[in-house]
Design an enzyme around this catalytic site. Structure first.
Site, mmCIF file in Angstrom:
data_model
loop_
_atom_site.group_PDB
_atom_site.id
_atom_site.type_symbol
_atom_site.label_atom_id
_atom_site.label_comp_id
_atom_site.label_asym_id
_atom_site.label_seq_id
_atom_site.Cartn_x
_atom_site.Cartn_y
_atom_site.Cartn_z
ATOM 1 N N MET A 30 0.845 -1.193 0.000
ATOM 2 C CA MET A 30 0.000 0.000 0.000
ATOM 3 C C MET A 30 0.888 1.254 0.000
ATOM 4 O O MET A 30 0.459 2.329 0.406
ATOM 5 C CB MET A 30 -0.934 -0.010 1.208
ATOM 6 C CG MET A 30 -1.915 -1.181 1.147
ATOM 7 S SD MET A 30 -3.460 -0.920 2.010
ATOM 8 C CE MET A 30 -2.895 -0.701 3.677
ATOM 9 N N LEU A 33 6.652 3.040 1.437
ATOM 10 C CA LEU A 33 7.567 1.900 1.562
ATOM 11 C C LEU A 33 8.707 2.173 2.541
ATOM 12 O O LEU A 33 9.205 3.281 2.642
ATOM 13 C CB LEU A 33 8.131 1.553 0.181
ATOM 14 C CG LEU A 33 7.074 1.268 -0.896
ATOM 15 C CD1 LEU A 33 7.747 0.941 -2.220
ATOM 16 C CD2 LEU A 33 6.139 0.140 -0.477
ATOM 17 N N HIS A 34 9.100 1.117 3.237
ATOM 18 C CA HIS A 34 10.204 1.203 4.195
ATOM 19 C C HIS A 34 11.107 -0.016 3.991
ATOM 20 O O HIS A 34 10.876 -0.819 3.062
ATOM 21 C CB HIS A 34 9.671 1.281 5.631
ATOM 22 C CG HIS A 34 8.652 0.225 5.940
ATOM 23 N ND1 HIS A 34 8.961 -1.112 5.996
ATOM 24 C CD2 HIS A 34 7.321 0.300 6.202
ATOM 25 C CE1 HIS A 34 7.881 -1.802 6.293
ATOM 26 N NE2 HIS A 34 6.853 -0.976 6.409
ATOM 27 N N HIS A 37 9.464 -3.435 3.358
ATOM 28 C CA HIS A 37 9.033 -3.667 1.973
ATOM 29 C C HIS A 37 10.249 -3.933 1.082
ATOM 30 O O HIS A 37 10.220 -4.800 0.215
ATOM 31 C CB HIS A 37 8.310 -2.434 1.420
ATOM 32 C CG HIS A 37 7.026 -2.104 2.108
ATOM 33 N ND1 HIS A 37 6.875 -0.992 2.901
ATOM 34 C CD2 HIS A 37 5.826 -2.732 2.120
ATOM 35 C CE1 HIS A 37 5.654 -0.943 3.357
ATOM 36 N NE2 HIS A 37 4.981 -1.987 2.903
ATOM 37 N N GLN A 61 -10.409 -2.364 2.279
ATOM 38 C CA GLN A 61 -9.957 -3.071 3.492
ATOM 39 C C GLN A 61 -9.910 -2.162 4.716
ATOM 40 O O GLN A 61 -9.494 -2.590 5.785
ATOM 41 C CB GLN A 61 -8.604 -3.748 3.251
ATOM 42 C CG GLN A 61 -7.419 -2.805 3.128
ATOM 43 C CD GLN A 61 -6.149 -3.555 2.746
ATOM 44 O OE1 GLN A 61 -5.984 -3.987 1.612
ATOM 45 N NE2 GLN A 61 -5.238 -3.722 3.690
ATOM 46 N N ASP A 153 2.105 -8.857 9.451
ATOM 47 C CA ASP A 153 0.653 -9.051 9.351
ATOM 48 C C ASP A 153 0.394 -10.557 9.319
ATOM 49 O O ASP A 153 0.028 -11.120 8.281
ATOM 50 C CB ASP A 153 0.120 -8.375 8.091
ATOM 51 C CG ASP A 153 0.302 -6.873 8.140
ATOM 52 O OD1 ASP A 153 -0.402 -6.218 8.915
ATOM 53 O OD2 ASP A 153 1.186 -6.359 7.426
ATOM 54 N N GLN A 156 -3.053 -11.885 8.256
ATOM 55 C CA GLN A 156 -3.248 -11.672 6.814
ATOM 56 C C GLN A 156 -2.532 -12.765 6.014
ATOM 57 O O GLN A 156 -3.082 -13.328 5.070
ATOM 58 C CB GLN A 156 -2.699 -10.297 6.433
ATOM 59 C CG GLN A 156 -2.551 -10.060 4.941
ATOM 60 C CD GLN A 156 -2.143 -8.639 4.613
ATOM 61 O OE1 GLN A 156 -2.974 -7.750 4.620
ATOM 62 N NE2 GLN A 156 -0.879 -8.411 4.314
ATOM 63 N N VAL A 184 10.913 -7.118 9.701
ATOM 64 C CA VAL A 184 12.145 -6.322 9.753
ATOM 65 C C VAL A 184 11.968 -5.291 10.865
ATOM 66 O O VAL A 184 10.921 -4.639 10.952
ATOM 67 C CB VAL A 184 12.425 -5.628 8.399
ATOM 68 C CG1 VAL A 184 13.692 -4.782 8.474
ATOM 69 C CG2 VAL A 184 12.555 -6.671 7.290
ATOM 70 N N SER A 194 4.530 1.257 7.862
ATOM 71 C CA SER A 194 4.257 2.554 7.225
ATOM 72 C C SER A 194 3.633 3.503 8.247
ATOM 73 O O SER A 194 3.788 4.717 8.164
ATOM 74 C CB SER A 194 3.300 2.366 6.050
ATOM 75 O OG SER A 194 3.862 1.439 5.147
HETATM 76 O O1 PAF Z 1 -0.261 -5.681 3.811
HETATM 77 C C1 PAF Z 1 -0.646 -4.767 3.053
HETATM 78 O O2 PAF Z 1 0.039 -3.783 2.850
HETATM 79 C C2 PAF Z 1 -2.008 -4.880 2.397
HETATM 80 O O3 PAF Z 1 -2.931 -5.478 3.231
HETATM 81 C C3 PAF Z 1 -1.966 -5.581 1.037
HETATM 82 C C4 PAF Z 1 -1.537 -7.039 1.168
HETATM 83 C C5 PAF Z 1 -1.008 -4.860 0.115
HETATM 84 C C6 PAF Z 1 -3.347 -5.578 0.396
HETATM 85 O O4 PAF Z 1 -3.814 -4.281 0.192
#
Ligand code: PAF
Length: 289
Positions: A30, A33-34, A37, A61, A153, A156, A184, A194
């Site tokens: 999303m 970025l750090h 990512h 979401q 996550d 997730q 990390v 983020s």
């Molecule tokens: O983990 C995330 O940044 C988000 O949930 C994802 C997997 C990019 C879906 O929008």
């Protein structure tokens, strides 16, 4: 590196790569970025011919509109980082490009096998429907051989594994492998996120108590007399005792089923804490041997 903003342009590039027999790695993000990512993207670049990074703040979401509005966005900086790492394509669509009006409002029906009945699934109703909606759409569009997700996550990640391996969609995504990537942390222990961008310098200092407590709990769990319930409560009390922190939940669950467990074997502790207005998550794995 090319930045693509339409599904048509992305599909054209993917088809060209597939025709040439290239392997494709996807890192869904999303943005904002750090280094966490960056570690996923580096892996995708190393393990595939082509690395695609999606940068899309997925509205479906977010159950909290304020959270969506405040989510940090900086596509310019993200693109510079991705170019430096060697990503080949960035897919950065608008919500209107990604979803039809119906898709934006419909509840994406999906059998989570109970994985959504705990923790984030309870606290953020509809959150995982939105995650599965966007991730499955990205999988259809990019047709990756590998897709990379961070263990921060954890719930997730478990749900995405379930979606790919055991759901009615199994087989749909070919030989897609989901690659789990470790959390990390800053050298201070703070898990990269983020959302850390929204912390003041003082709040960032306060937030260190979260990882510090999780690491301490590994030692508490080694005491043969310690029960899961006691360690769980001690983590909550220790974090809550820090001014500026408020635990939303800390649950020690089984790493596969995500259901509460009374043994440390194969267990993971997942925490959500408000640090001022910012909601942070982290987790720690117990080995239980
Ligand atoms: O983990 C995330 O940044 C988000 O949930 C994802 C997997 C990019 C879906 O929008």
């Amino acid at each position: 590196m090319q930045i693509l903003t339409t599904r048509a342009d992305l599909s054209a590039q993917i088809e060209a790569c597939k025709r040439l027999g290239r392997t494709i790695g996807l890192v869904p993000t999303m943005g904002a970025l750090h280094a966490g990512h960056a570690s996923l993207v580096r892996k995708a670049v190393a393990e595939n011919d082509i690395a695609v990074v999606s940068v899309f703040v997925n509205p479906t979401q977010f159950n909290n509109k304020e959270d969506l509005a405040k989510y940090p966005r900086n596509i310019q900086r993200d693109a510079e980082l991705l170019e430096a790492i060697g990503a080949h394509f960035v897919f950065a669509p608008t919500p209107e490009e990604m979803y039809s009006a119906e898709e934006m409002n419909e509840t994406f029906a999906f059998d989570f096998g109970g994985l959504d009945q705990v923790m984030e699934g309870v606290m953020r109703p509809g959150h995982f429907n939105g995650v599965v909606q966007v991730v499955s759409k990205l999988f259809y569009l990019v047709q990756p051989d590998r897709a990379y997700f961070g263990e921060k996550d954890f719930q997730q990640l478990a749900i995405i594994h379930h979606m790919v391996e055991r759901s009615s969609l199994a087989g749909t995504f070919g030989n897609l492998t989901i690659v789990d990537c470790p959390i990390v942390r800053e050298t201070t222990g703070l898990a990269l996120s983020s959302r850390n961008e929204r912390l003041s310098a003082e709040e960032k200092q306060t937030a260190l108590a979260i990882s510090r407590t999780l690491f301490a709990s590994l030692y508490w769990a080694e005491n043969p007399d310690a029960t899961v319930a006691e360690v769980q409560q001690k983590v909550i009390d220790t974090v809550n005792a820090v001014p500026g922190l408020e635990v939303e939940y800390y649950q020690i669950v089984d790493q596969q089923s995500l259901q509460p467990t009374d043994t440390f074997r194969n267990a993971i502790g997942c925490i959500t804490v408000y640090c001022g207005p910012v909601r942070l998550i982290d987790n720690i794995k117990y080995c239980g041997c």
